[in-house]
Design a protein around this motif. Structure first.
Motif, PDB file in Angstrom:
ATOM      1  N   ALA A   1       0.799  -1.075  -0.174  1.00 23.36           N
ATOM      2  CA  ALA A   1      -0.143   0.038  -0.025  1.00 23.36           C
ATOM      3  C   ALA A   1       0.830   1.420  -0.034  1.00 23.36           C
ATOM      4  N   ASN A   2       0.622   2.213  -0.968  1.00 18.72           N
ATOM      5  CA  ASN A   2       1.490   3.220  -1.027  1.00 18.72           C
ATOM      6  C   ASN A   2       0.679   4.505  -0.667  1.00 18.72           C
ATOM      7  N   ASP A   3       0.002   4.196   0.388  1.00 23.62           N
ATOM      8  CA  ASP A   3      -1.057   5.213   0.746  1.00 23.62           C
ATOM      9  C   ASP A   3      -0.660   5.365   2.244  1.00 23.62           C
ATOM     10  N   ALA A   4      -0.598   6.723   2.859  1.00 22.77           N
ATOM     11  CA  ALA A   4      -0.232   6.947   4.270  1.00 22.77           C
ATOM     12  C   ALA A   4      -1.533   6.496   5.134  1.00 22.77           C
ATOM     13  N   GLY A   5      -2.828   6.586   4.674  1.00 24.25           N
ATOM     14  CA  GLY A   5      -3.999   5.860   5.431  1.00 24.25           C
ATOM     15  C   GLY A   5      -3.831   4.652   5.769  1.00 24.25           C
ATOM     16  N   TRP A   6      -3.591   3.904   4.670  1.00 21.41           N
ATOM     17  CA  TRP A   6      -3.302   2.202   4.982  1.00 21.41           C
ATOM     18  C   TRP A   6      -2.140   2.106   5.894  1.00 21.41           C
ATOM     19  N   TRP A   7      -1.005   2.942   5.822  1.00 16.54           N
ATOM     20  CA  TRP A   7      -0.024   2.783   6.886  1.00 16.54           C
ATOM     21  C   TRP A   7      -0.441   2.769   8.174  1.00 16.54           C
ATOM     22  N   TRP A   8      -1.204   3.861   8.603  1.00 19.93           N
ATOM     23  CA  TRP A   8      -1.348   4.137   9.985  1.00 19.93           C
ATOM     24  C   TRP A   8      -2.299   3.151  10.366  1.00 19.93           C
ATOM     25  N   ARG A   9      -3.305   2.588   9.492  1.00 23.09           N
ATOM     26  CA  ARG A   9      -4.456   1.740   9.682  1.00 23.09           C
ATOM     27  C   ARG A   9      -3.729   0.303   9.995  1.00 23.09           C
TER      28      ARG A   9
END
Length: 110
Positions: free
Chosen positions: A55-63
């Motif tokens: 996932a290259n999305d910061a939203g997915w990283w923190w989730r």
């Protein structure tokens, strides 16, 4: 990065299968809970790390980081409670009371 992520996901999936096999095949409750919590925690951490790399999305990283944090915070507590329940159910409190504790002087027990 994609190759590393896929490798982490495959390794995590293999460890999940191994943990599930341990839960089914191991002989007693303490061994089964050990397989479920230790191998399961590592497997889910690897799956979360692989998903983070994909996932290259910061939203997915923190989730995924929150999921991993909750796993690391709750699985050891659940494992401890399951072990205590298994010891109580097996009626091993007397044997457990005789076990030496960390910091006990072995010479004082004689």
């Amino acid at each position: 990065m994609t190759l590393l992520a896929c490798l982490l996901l495959l390794l995590g999936a293999a460890l999940l299968v191994l943990a599930a096999w341990g839960v089914v095949c191991l002989p007693d409750a303490l061994a089964r809970q050990h397989a479920a919590t230790k191998a399961g925690t590592l497997a889910l951490a690897l799956v979360c790390a692989g998903a983070m790399l994909l996932a290259n999305d910061a939203g997915w990283w923190w989730r995924l980081g929150l999921v991993l944090g909750f796993l690391l915070a709750t699985l050891p507590v659940a494992s401890h409670l399951l072990a205590r329940a298994a010891v109580r159910e097996a009626g091993q409190q007397a044997a457990l009371a005789q076990a030496p504790l960390v910091g006990d002087d072995p010479a004082a027990r004689r």
